[in-house]
Design a protein around this motif. Structure first.
Motif, PDB file in Angstrom:
ATOM      1  N   GLY A   8       0.810  -1.213   0.000  1.00 59.79           N
ATOM      2  CA  GLY A   8       0.000   0.000   0.000  1.00 59.79           C
ATOM      3  C   GLY A   8       0.840   1.259   0.000  1.00 59.79           C
ATOM      4  N   CYS A   9       1.904   1.260   0.778  1.00 62.87           N
ATOM      5  CA  CYS A   9       2.775   2.442   0.846  1.00 62.87           C
ATOM      6  C   CYS A   9       3.554   2.648  -0.445  1.00 62.87           C
ATOM      7  CB  CYS A   9       3.723   2.322   2.035  1.00 62.87           C
ATOM      8  SG  CYS A   9       2.909   2.517   3.632  1.00 62.87           S
ATOM      9  N   LEU A  10       3.952   1.577  -1.107  1.00 62.49           N
ATOM     10  CA  LEU A  10       4.617   1.712  -2.404  1.00 62.49           C
ATOM     11  C   LEU A  10       3.684   2.348  -3.426  1.00 62.49           C
ATOM     12  CD1 LEU A  10       6.539  -1.680  -2.564  1.00 62.49           C
ATOM     13  CD2 LEU A  10       7.570   0.593  -2.493  1.00 62.49           C
ATOM     14  N   LEU A  11       2.402   1.988  -3.363  1.00 61.71           N
ATOM     15  CA  LEU A  11       1.429   2.611  -4.254  1.00 61.71           C
ATOM     16  C   LEU A  11       1.304   4.106  -3.957  1.00 61.71           C
ATOM     17  CD1 LEU A  11      -0.539   1.982  -6.545  1.00 61.71           C
ATOM     18  CD2 LEU A  11      -2.289   1.507  -4.822  1.00 61.71           C
ATOM     19  N   LEU A  12       1.326   4.466  -2.656  1.00 58.23           N
ATOM     20  CA  LEU A  12       1.303   5.880  -2.280  1.00 58.23           C
ATOM     21  C   LEU A  12       2.550   6.607  -2.771  1.00 58.23           C
ATOM     22  CD1 LEU A  12      -0.087   6.125   1.376  1.00 58.23           C
ATOM     23  CD2 LEU A  12      -1.021   7.185  -0.686  1.00 58.23           C
ATOM     24  N   LEU A  13       3.711   5.952  -2.672  1.00 57.57           N
ATOM     25  CA  LEU A  13       4.957   6.562  -3.152  1.00 57.57           C
ATOM     26  C   LEU A  13       4.870   6.856  -4.645  1.00 57.57           C
ATOM     27  CD1 LEU A  13       7.635   4.407  -1.282  1.00 57.57           C
ATOM     28  CD2 LEU A  13       7.177   6.836  -0.924  1.00 57.57           C
ATOM     29  N   GLY A  14       4.153   6.006  -5.371  1.00 57.26           N
ATOM     30  CA  GLY A  14       4.034   6.187  -6.809  1.00 57.26           C
ATOM     31  C   GLY A  14       3.005   7.233  -7.221  1.00 57.26           C
ATOM     32  N   THR A  15       2.193   7.682  -6.249  1.00 55.34           N
ATOM     33  CA  THR A  15       1.144   8.657  -6.595  1.00 55.34           C
ATOM     34  C   THR A  15       1.231   9.938  -5.765  1.00 55.34           C
ATOM     35  OG1 THR A  15      -0.362   7.554  -5.027  1.00 55.34           O
ATOM     36  CG2 THR A  15      -0.463   6.853  -7.324  1.00 55.34           C
ATOM     37  N   ALA A  16       2.141  10.008  -4.787  1.00 53.53           N
ATOM     38  CA  ALA A  16       2.220  11.167  -3.894  1.00 53.53           C
ATOM     39  C   ALA A  16       2.573  12.430  -4.666  1.00 53.53           C
ATOM     40  CB  ALA A  16       3.258  10.925  -2.807  1.00 53.53           C
ATOM     41  N   SER A  17       1.879  13.517  -4.320  1.00 51.34           N
ATOM     42  CA  SER A  17       2.139  14.797  -4.982  1.00 51.34           C
ATOM     43  C   SER A  17       2.786  15.814  -4.046  1.00 51.34           C
ATOM     44  CB  SER A  17       0.823  15.382  -5.517  1.00 51.34           C
ATOM     45  OG  SER A  17      -0.114  15.537  -4.469  1.00 51.34           O
ATOM     46  N   SER A  18       3.032  15.425  -2.794  1.00 51.36           N
ATOM     47  CA  SER A  18       3.704  16.313  -1.842  1.00 51.36           C
ATOM     48  C   SER A  18       4.805  15.534  -1.119  1.00 51.36           C
ATOM     49  CB  SER A  18       2.713  16.870  -0.815  1.00 51.36           C
ATOM     50  OG  SER A  18       2.317  15.868   0.101  1.00 51.36           O
ATOM     51  N   PHE A  19       5.833  16.261  -0.685  1.00 49.97           N
ATOM     52  CA  PHE A  19       6.950  15.602  -0.023  1.00 49.97           C
ATOM     53  C   PHE A  19       6.508  14.911   1.259  1.00 49.97           C
ATOM     54  CE2 PHE A  19      10.027  15.881   3.465  1.00 49.97           C
ATOM     55  CZ  PHE A  19      10.986  14.995   2.999  1.00 49.97           C
ATOM     56  N   TRP A  20       5.652  15.550   2.043  1.00 45.16           N
ATOM     57  CA  TRP A  20       5.312  14.998   3.349  1.00 45.16           C
ATOM     58  C   TRP A  20       4.488  13.727   3.225  1.00 45.16           C
ATOM     59  CZ3 TRP A  20       8.417  16.345   6.863  1.00 45.16           C
ATOM     60  CH2 TRP A  20       8.986  17.634   6.863  1.00 45.16           C
ATOM     61  N   LEU A  21       3.627  13.642   2.230  1.00 49.87           N
ATOM     62  CA  LEU A  21       2.911  12.391   1.984  1.00 49.87           C
ATOM     63  C   LEU A  21       3.888  11.316   1.521  1.00 49.87           C
ATOM     64  CD1 LEU A  21       0.296  10.776   1.742  1.00 49.87           C
ATOM     65  CD2 LEU A  21      -0.002  11.711  -0.566  1.00 49.87           C
TER      66      LEU A  21
END
Length: 418
Positions: free
Chosen positions: A296-309
């Motif tokens: 799940g976190c790898l998917l977030l890393l691939g879609t994050a638009s801000s540094f903090w996310l």
């Protein structure tokens, strides 16, 4: 005789101090190379030079760990790392124009010596722990790795203000020597190997035996596949990390440097939390939880638009890796006969590490055209689908092997060598 608590304390201290020294080297060497060349390509060449000896060393290191028993090999390898770093500092101080080739050679030698260190740890853990203590000891090793990611860079950033980058390598050498001394009193349980079994033919035969035992061990092979898949996706993240943070997300370099420290702080929290989790849940649940969180976190890393996310997803992803690795480390040790542990784990590590240069290649080719984050997101989806099939299959396979061992009375001994 040294008590069990003292042994475990020295074991953990040696692992942590050695890992901190590695982090100090990883902090200083790339900075020194870039400072002298001002070319990012030089960092790529240095990275490539490190990989080949590291990959080739693992099967031989596993064989050495089986013959040695672990503690002596760990101490000797760390002593050798201290000597390599000391020679590098001396050469750079005397001949500054040699800095880049000396550092590249130093990186290759240090990476080669990582293999006997990792194999020694694999060999010694089941000597010090058994039963439920095995999972707790494996979690200690895993969380020491995360803790070192906070303490090592933190120590380096403070020390560099007083020592300078070159003499920072001297500090790393002192830490390697300290790590070596921690394991000097651990029990040595190497099986005696007849002199006639130490020739080149015997080495080739034992290496071949390690590969046959690995490929013939279904649950460990399934686990190797999971490790390869995880490492492949995570290596693409690590290869693209600097470009995504400073380029795509426009974060300053100082925030990029903080990422590893955040991971280390979470490692300390995991160190405190893991014993409580192991009392409530078994390692299979923790492995599944870690794999799910990681995906799940790898998917977030691939879609994050801000540094903090992105930073939050990166840190939690590393926690997922930590929980998966408690399952990973514990189950593989129980499924391999102790006398052959090093022979099997050498090829096992080699298979897993092959994914790292492949991940870098993916970033350099596919990532350059579709974008690194899109590549990571796509791989994360594939990793989730792979895990949905093979994670339950791996757990069932380990359970079946455990039932088979108990039923036939062939379960590997896990008590510590006294």
């Amino acid at each position: 005789m040294t008590g069990d608590k003292t042994r475990r304390g020295l074991f953990g201290s040696g692992v942590l101090i050695g890992l901190m020294a590695e982090q100090v080297v990883m902090f200083s060497v790339p900075l020194l190379i870039f400072q002298h060349t001002r070319q990012v390509s030089s960092l790529g060449v240095a990275y490539a030079v490190e990989w080949l000896p590291c990959l080739l060393a693992y099967p031989f290191a596993g064989l050495l760990a089986d013959r040695d028993g672990g503690p002596r090999l760990f101490s000797r390898a760390n002593t050798a790392r201290a000597a390599v770093v000391a020679c590098a500092v001396l050469l750079i101080a005397l001949r500054p124009e040699w800095t880049v080739p000396v550092l590249m050679a130093t990186g290759a030698l240090l990476s080669t010596l990582v293999a006997p260190i990792r194999m020694s740890i694999e060999k010694v853990v089941p000597q010090l722990a058994q039963g439920s203590d095995l999972a707790r000891t494996q979690s200690l090793v895993q969380n020491m790795e995360l803790l070192a990611m906070a303490l090592g860079p933190g120590l380096a950033m403070v020390a560099v203000m007083f020592l300078g980058k070159i003499w920072l390598l001297g500090l790393a050498g002192a830490l390697f020597a300290t790590a070596a001394s921690c394991w000097l009193v651990l029990p040595r349980t190497a099986a005696a190997t007849p002199a006639q079994a130490r020739g080149a033919g015997a080495i080739v035969a034992e290496l071949g035996l390690g590969w046959r035992l690995l490929t013939g061990n279904r649950p460990v092979m399934l686990l190797a596949g999971l490790n390869f898949a995880i490492n492949l996706v995570f290596s693409t993240v690590l290869a693209a990390n600097a470009a995504v943070v400073t380029g795509v997300l426009k974060a300053p370099e100082s925030q990029y440097a903080m990422l590893n420290m955040f991971v280390g702080i979470v490692g300390l929290l995991n160190l405190l939390l893991t014993p409580l989790l192991l009392k409530k849940f078994d390692v299979n649940f923790l492995g599944s939880l870690g794999y799910t969180v990681l995906t799940g976190c790898l998917l977030l890393l691939g879609t994050a638009s801000s540094f903090w996310l992105y930073a939050a997803a990166f840190v939690v992803a590393m926690s997922g890796v930590a929980y998966f690795n408690i399952f990973n480390r514990t189950q593989r040790v129980k499924a391999i006969p102790r006398e052959h542990l090093g022979k099997v784990m050498g090829p096992f590590f080699l298979v897993g590490l092959l994914s790292y240069p492949m991940g870098g290649l993916l970033i350099g080719t596919v990532g350059a055209s579709v974008g690194p984050q899109r590549l990571v997101a796509g791989l994360a989806v594939l990793l989730g689908l792979y895990g949905a099939v093979f994670m339950p299959l791996t757990i069932r396979s380990f359970r079946a092997k455990e039932v088979s061992r108990v039923g036939t009375g062939t379960e590997p001994a896990l008590s510590g060598g006294q």
